[in-house]
Write a protein that holds these residues in place. Structure first.
Motif, PDB file in Angstrom:
ATOM      1  N   LYS A   1      40.001  36.653  36.436  1.00 31.78           N
ATOM      2  CA  LYS A   1      39.360  37.183  35.255  1.00 31.78           C
ATOM      3  C   LYS A   1      40.651  38.003  34.516  1.00 31.78           C
TER       4      LYS A   1
ATOM      5  N   SER B   1      44.432  43.150  31.315  1.00 33.58           N
ATOM      6  CA  SER B   1      44.355  43.361  32.774  1.00 33.58           C
ATOM      7  C   SER B   1      43.957  42.210  33.336  1.00 33.58           C
TER       8      SER B   1
ATOM      9  N   SER C   1      42.457  40.174  37.296  1.00 32.82           N
ATOM     10  CA  SER C   1      42.208  40.331  38.403  1.00 32.82           C
ATOM     11  C   SER C   1      42.185  38.973  39.272  1.00 32.82           C
TER      12      SER C   1
ATOM     13  N   THR D   1      41.194  37.056  42.809  1.00 34.16           N
ATOM     14  CA  THR D   1      40.399  36.965  44.014  1.00 34.16           C
ATOM     15  C   THR D   1      40.877  35.539  44.693  1.00 34.16           C
TER      16      THR D   1
ATOM     17  N   ILE E   1      42.736  40.527  46.919  1.00 34.49           N
ATOM     18  CA  ILE E   1      42.560  40.568  45.628  1.00 34.49           C
ATOM     19  C   ILE E   1      43.906  41.238  44.993  1.00 34.49           C
TER      20      ILE E   1
ATOM     21  N   GLN F   1      45.309  43.060  41.598  1.00 34.33           N
ATOM     22  CA  GLN F   1      44.872  43.743  40.321  1.00 34.33           C
ATOM     23  C   GLN F   1      46.281  44.029  39.557  1.00 34.33           C
TER      24      GLN F   1
ATOM     25  N   SER G   1      48.085  45.068  35.458  1.00 32.41           N
ATOM     26  CA  SER G   1      48.007  44.765  33.803  1.00 32.41           C
ATOM     27  C   SER G   1      49.369  44.688  33.443  1.00 32.41           C
TER      28      SER G   1
END
Length: 96
Positions: free
Chosen positions: A26, A36, A38, A40, A83, A85, A87
């Motif tokens: 994402k 940003s 993400s 998974t 996951i 995450q 930026s």
């Protein structure tokens, strides 16, 4: 007849087999060349960092700055998932 019974016996196993080792990416724009991300993944693997690099290079090319990055492990529906995450910011020629 034996083959048919074997197929009928194995069919439910194929339906309820473990999830595949695919990742979900994402990517959201935060404005002003900032993003940003993400990622998974369904199974334990070290592919998340490589997937992160691939997505950043696809978005920015080779000129970028990683602002934050975090790796988490969660349990979801009896499956362990990772996951990532983070930026990052892309640089264009005039910014460097």
């Amino acid at each position: 007849m034996k083959k048919l019974l074997l197929i009928l016996f194995l069919f439910p196993y194929l339906l309820f087999a473990k999830e595949s080792n695919t990742s979900v990416v994402k990517l959201e724009s935060l404005g002003s060349d900032r993003y940003s991300i993400s990622i998974t993944e369904n199974a334990n693997s070290n592919n998340l960092k490589e997937e992160f690099k691939k997505e950043v290079n696809k978005t920015c090319g080779t000129r970028f700055e990683i602002e934050s990055i975090e790796l988490k492990k969660i349990n979801h529906n009896q499956y362990k998932r990772q996951i990532l995450q983070g930026s990052f910011k892309c640089y264009v020629n005039s910014q460097m």
